[in-house]
Design an enzyme around this catalytic site. Structure first.
Site: not given
Lengths: 218, 218
Positions: A25, A48, A51
């Site tokens: 990812s 993040r 994500h």
């Protein structure tokens, strides 16, 4: 129990290793997202956040004060309280990543919050911010839901409230979200800030930012 | 306490009435989002999902089986359990909207989940789905985070597990999210489904969908 039904594998091929999923990812995000204008420390946060929402385009909409990433990370290492406007944000903070067993606080459902909202003529989310006052000095504020909570915090700062170490201001939505984030950027007390411009935001982005700031691990 | 610091109002003008904020938000969404291809019952769900993420473009990416909205609403009124893959989803379900005091269950942090993940060679999110088995028949499944949880559920259905009443399949991200949602759409047992195509998804969209299905209120 031994006779528990087990999944019938065969129809699907997919990655079942959690660490491998994370690594692929983050590699995809770093390949596709335009992170050039961020420092390495900032990019760690933005990756993040992407994500958490599945959109590499988010990178275009994240802005932060040059002092933000260092101030927020330093505060967390010093044990700063993490003040969250919504239970979903509070739940999204991964406790085992926190560097100093930091308290994670959400006051939205405190007994005093609903009557305080009536008394002050504002939302429950904004009234909940009143209960942050004893914890505010040096804290990390994380607003992932309510524009009124962010406006209320800025009004408390105008009234002389102690300053947090940093503010993650990513409320979401159609009424006040864009305005409250711009107000944070322009606020005269200049507490180090991170925002997502416009309507975008939410509890997942907010919690993802905290999780990135908590640890150098991906 | 009577000497509590109060916000200094004056710098900002913003809507402080929670109900007015909701109404203006939903009006903006219905004005800007293209909801033509949805029934009224489906549009009610999509509007709340947009509200949770701040993106009117989400409407283009939501798909559901024609049976989904009715099946999910009916199940909730009959007291169906709500099975959530992530704590953020579980926290996002507004309890007071639920029509039958429905149980809201997240098994991710159960003691058995981590060892089960090792035993089955899969993620904790997938292993947590094993603990749904006693609750699965007639439930509303809500997957807002982990593609592996959705794949695992489909593999349990392949093994003959009892069918949920409906599945909200909106895992987010870069590894397996798009594939798991497409697998749900094409699964031979055709449990009524709702998905968001591609990488988009998340706990806020998932919880928003449940909240819309729980009540006719905006």
């Amino acid at each position: 129990m031994t006779d528990e039904l087990l999944p019938q594998r065969g129809r699907y091929t997919y990655e079942r290793n959690g660490q491998a999923i994370y690594e692929r990812s983050f590699a995809t995000i770093r390949c596709e997202a335009d992170l050039q204008r961020f420092t390495a420390e900032e990019a760690h946060v933005v990756v993040r956040m992407i994500h958490g929402c599945g959109m590499v385009e988010l990178a275009q909409h994240v802005r932060c004060a040059p002092t933000f990433a260092h101030a927020a990370r330093h505060a967390l290492r010093q044990g700063a309280a993490i003040l969250c406007d919504a239970e979903m944000v509070e739940r999204g903070v991964t406790r085992r990543r926190l560097p100093a067993n930091n308290p994670v606080i959400c006051t939205l459902k405190n007994d005093a919050t609903a009557p305080k909202a009536v008394q002050l003529g504002t939302t429950r989310s904004a009234a909940a911010v009143q209960a942050w006052l004893p914890h505010l000095a040096g804290s990390l504020v994380v607003i992932g839901n309510a524009p009124t909570a962010l406006f209320h915090l800025l009004e408390l700062l105008d009234a002389g409230a102690p300053a947090p170490a940093a503010i993650i201001g990513v409320p979401v939505g159609f009424v006040g979200a864009a305005e409250s984030k711009q107000a944070l950027v322009e606020h005269p007390r200049q507490v180090p800030w991170l925002i997502v411009d416009g309507r975008l935001g939410g509890s997942a982005m907010a919690a993802s930012a905290v999780n990135a700031l908590s640890s150098d691990d991906t």
